[in-house]
Design a protein around this motif. Structure first.
Motif, PDB file in Angstrom:
ATOM      1  N   VAL A  53       0.864  -1.179   0.000  1.00 37.46           N
ATOM      2  CA  VAL A  53       0.000   0.000   0.000  1.00 37.46           C
ATOM      3  C   VAL A  53       0.900   1.228   0.000  1.00 37.46           C
ATOM      4  N   ALA A  54       0.648   2.171  -0.910  1.00 32.84           N
ATOM      5  CA  ALA A  54       1.423   3.415  -0.981  1.00 32.84           C
ATOM      6  C   ALA A  54       0.519   4.571  -0.579  1.00 32.84           C
ATOM      7  N   THR A  55       0.912   5.314   0.444  1.00 32.99           N
ATOM      8  CA  THR A  55       0.074   6.398   0.940  1.00 32.99           C
ATOM      9  C   THR A  55       0.929   7.525   1.504  1.00 32.99           C
ATOM     10  N   ASP A  56       0.294   8.670   1.719  1.00 35.91           N
ATOM     11  CA  ASP A  56       0.966   9.775   2.390  1.00 35.91           C
ATOM     12  C   ASP A  56       0.315  10.081   3.729  1.00 35.91           C
ATOM     13  N   THR A  82      -0.694   7.054 -10.350  1.00 35.02           N
ATOM     14  CA  THR A  82       0.491   6.719 -11.135  1.00 35.02           C
ATOM     15  C   THR A  82       1.724   7.419 -10.566  1.00 35.02           C
ATOM     16  N   GLU A  83       1.584   8.700 -10.225  1.00 34.54           N
ATOM     17  CA  GLU A  83       2.705   9.399  -9.588  1.00 34.54           C
ATOM     18  C   GLU A  83       3.061   8.747  -8.251  1.00 34.54           C
ATOM     19  N   ARG A  84       2.046   8.274  -7.524  1.00 40.14           N
ATOM     20  CA  ARG A  84       2.313   7.643  -6.223  1.00 40.14           C
ATOM     21  C   ARG A  84       3.032   6.304  -6.417  1.00 40.14           C
ATOM     22  N   CYS A  85       2.666   5.558  -7.454  1.00 39.83           N
ATOM     23  CA  CYS A  85       3.369   4.302  -7.743  1.00 39.83           C
ATOM     24  C   CYS A  85       4.831   4.568  -8.098  1.00 39.83           C
ATOM     25  N   ALA A  86       5.068   5.628  -8.876  1.00 38.06           N
ATOM     26  CA  ALA A  86       6.441   5.982  -9.230  1.00 38.06           C
ATOM     27  C   ALA A  86       7.245   6.339  -7.982  1.00 38.06           C
ATOM     28  N   ALA A  87       6.620   7.078  -7.067  1.00 41.81           N
ATOM     29  CA  ALA A  87       7.306   7.465  -5.830  1.00 41.81           C
ATOM     30  C   ALA A  87       7.562   6.269  -4.923  1.00 41.81           C
ATOM     31  N   ALA A  88       6.682   5.263  -4.999  1.00 42.04           N
ATOM     32  CA  ALA A  88       6.807   4.084  -4.138  1.00 42.04           C
ATOM     33  C   ALA A  88       7.801   3.060  -4.670  1.00 42.04           C
TER      34      ALA A  88
END
Length: 266
Positions: A53-56, A82-88
């Protein structure tokens, strides 16, 4: 091919604040949050090296760890999944050959949708991005029209060429038909399933592009790929008797609960 699933989740949704922590009752009457149900849907897919899980948001992170999910914290500045997946991506246990973005509002995503997406990418090296599409039946098409008539922004539709190359995605119901369909008819409309597969290079490129004009107007992240000339493969998947719908608005909660009851999903 080493493949990983990332589930992006944010608390600050303009249409549905706190959506990942919304409880949904399954067929057994037990309530679980939307993010837990989406994680369980991801875990049901076979052949993936890891799921995270990717979250802020600390509330989402704490809750996700509580039911056993791996969590990757990402910047609040991520504008979409998509930006969150790249950051993760750097937070995964090992570098993957393929990343699947299973959005945290799609607990009705069957495992074969995700597996078909991975397999299509393995068989299509000319594509760096792919997404599933599901042909609407009369009931799903009517639900789209109902949302638009009520002024609600609901699911997304997709149009693509004969080779499966995406032409456009819209919150409007496209192609326009001008009518409803009977139970035995098949509408020429495809529901875009909120799930993507990317090769890491495509994720890196996406993060370097500015937000596109069409992306901004439609509120659809995948249009950034099309606006920058990156082909996106639409992979047609089969319902196999299952109803698919995302939780886009609070009004979708009873729809999804009814679908889980019908499918016997606890």
């Amino acid at each position: 091919m080493r493949a990983a699933i990332i589930i992006p989740a944010r608390y600050k949704s303009s249409r549905f604040p706190g959506k990942p922590l919304q409880a949904l009752k399954g067929a057994d009457g037990v309530a679980k949050t939307l993010i837990q149900r989406s994680w369980e849907a991801a875990m049901a897919a076979s052949g993936f090296a890891e799921v995270a899980v990717a979250t802020d948001d600390d509330r989402i992170a704490e809750h996700a760890r509580g039911f056993g999910a791996a969590v990757i914290m990402t910047p609040e500045s991520c504008r979409n999944g998509t930006e969150r997946c790249a950051a993760a991506l750097p937070g995964l246990a090992a570098a993957p050959d393929l990343v699947v973005n299973l959005q945290g509002d799609a607990p009705l995503t069957p495992p074969w949708f995700v597996e078909a997406l991975r397999d299509a990418m393995a068989a299509s090296p000319e594509f760096d991005v792919a997404t599933p599409v599901l042909r609407c039946d009369a009931e799903a098409h009517a639900a789209f029209l109902e949302d638009r008539a009520a002024g609600r922004v609901g699911g997304t539709t997709a149009v693509f060429d004969r080779a499966g190359r995406a032409l456009y995605f819209s919150k409007e119901v496209i192609p326009y038909t001008g009518r409803t369909f009977g139970e035995e008819e098949t509408p020429p409309v495809f529901h875009h399933v909120g799930c993507y597969a990317y090769r890491p290079a495509a994720l890196a490129a996406y993060s370097g592009w500015p937000e596109g004009e069409l992306e901004r107007w439609e509120g659809l992240e995948q249009l950034r790929f099309l606006e920058n000339g990156t082909p996106l493969k639409c992979v047609e998947v089969e319902a196999r008797g299952r109803v698919f719908w995302e939780v886009n608005n609070p009004q979708d909660v009873p729809r999804v609960e009814a679908a889980m009851a019908r499918a016997g999903l606890s």
